[in-house]
Motif scaffolding. Structure first.
Motif, PDB file in Angstrom:
ATOM      1  N   UNK A 123       0.843  -1.214   0.000  1.00 25.22           N
ATOM      2  CA  UNK A 123       0.000   0.000   0.000  1.00 25.22           C
ATOM      3  C   UNK A 123       0.875   1.260   0.000  1.00 25.22           C
ATOM      4  N   UNK A 124       2.132   1.128   0.455  1.00 20.47           N
ATOM      5  CA  UNK A 124       3.039   2.287   0.434  1.00 20.47           C
ATOM      6  C   UNK A 124       3.429   2.618  -1.007  1.00 20.47           C
ATOM      7  N   UNK A 125       3.820   1.566  -1.736  1.00 16.44           N
ATOM      8  CA  UNK A 125       4.147   1.765  -3.151  1.00 16.44           C
ATOM      9  C   UNK A 125       2.930   2.274  -3.919  1.00 16.44           C
ATOM     10  N   UNK A 126       1.741   1.840  -3.486  1.00 17.51           N
ATOM     11  CA  UNK A 126       0.493   2.276  -4.124  1.00 17.51           C
ATOM     12  C   UNK A 126       0.365   3.792  -4.157  1.00 17.51           C
ATOM     13  N   UNK A 127       0.913   4.437  -3.123  1.00 19.29           N
ATOM     14  CA  UNK A 127       0.834   5.900  -3.063  1.00 19.29           C
ATOM     15  C   UNK A 127       1.623   6.548  -4.199  1.00 19.29           C
TER      16      UNK A 127
END
Ligand code: HEM
Length: 212
Positions: free
Chosen positions: A133-137
């Motif tokens: 979800x961090x990379x999703x940002x």
């Protein structure tokens, strides 16, 4: 004093330093898998098109749905934290990208999943799926720029936790730190590596990855 000091860079990532925290061990052990997947997923490719993006989200659904069901079976009778549900976002995206309920239901689902038979394994699996979800940002901005896709037109999953991303990641890290025990950390790391492996194999089968 040892004759030869093994620096972290030379150490085999699959044999974590015994004194490192479980988070450090996870980062070291999965670093190459993360870099490889990041390089092979066409999400950051300058010529990404909507058709490829749609196939990636469909493949994500085919992995996340059975994985979530497996987590639910392990946690039962407790339920998954409703804040960490990701399937509704994937279904919303697939609808926005033009798939009907019947087409979503018929999408292939992964059966070669990481085993979840202990809290340690669950935490290893969650490290990978929550960390993503961090990379999703980063990715949601790229998708908006390149494809004009936002949360209502197929990009909800990449921003699944929205402004709660940082809070939920920190809460997960706290759970991980509370669990941290030399006796079980290797099991956490093994499950995280297996999760990356299974996901990569699944995405390869779905033919959405660039060549290695
Ligand atoms: C093109 C695809 C990807 C990009 C550009 C990307 C990018 C990033 C970035 C920038 C971070 C660090 C965020 C921060 O420190 O604030 C991160 C963390 C992470 N990503 Fe990815 N990522 C991608 C795909 C994935 C995938 C597919 C997975 C797993 C399924 C994944 C798992 C993780 C994990 C576990 C972390 C947390 C690392 C840690 O802090 O311990 N990433 N990613």
């Amino acid at each position: 004093m040892p004759l030869v000091e093994i620096t972290p860079a030379l150490r085999d990532p699959c044999i974590p330093a015994p004194c490192a925290s479980v988070l450090q061990q996870l980062r070291t052990a999965t670093a190459v898998q993360h870099t490889t997947l990041e390089a092979r997923l066409p999400l950051t490719h300058p010529r990404l098109d909507l058709g490829t993006y749609k196939r990636i989200i469909a493949a994500y659904y085919g992995f996340h749905l059975p994985l979530q069901q497996s987590i639910e079976r392990f946690l039962a009778p407790q339920a998954i934290d409703p804040e960490r549900q990701k399937i509704p976002a994937l279904i919303k995206d697939l609808h926005a990208l033009g798939l009907s309920d019947a087409q979503i239901h018929a999408l292939p689902r992964c059966s070669a999943l990481p085993a979840i038979n202990s809290v340690a394994a669950l935490l290893g699996v969650m490290y990978v799926m929550e960390g993503a979800t961090l990379g999703g940002q980063v990715l949601r901005r790229i998708i908006a720029d390149r494809l004009g896709v936002d949360a209502d037109s197929g990009g909800e999953f990449l921003d699944v936790y929205g402004r709660d991303t940082g809070r939920l990641w920190k809460a997960f890290l706290k759970e991980l730190a509370d669990f941290d025990t030399p006796l079980h950390n290797a099991e956490v790391v093994k499950a995280a590596c297996a999760t990356f492996d299974c996901f990569q194999t699944w995405l390869e089968q779905a033919r959405v990855l660039n060549d290695a």
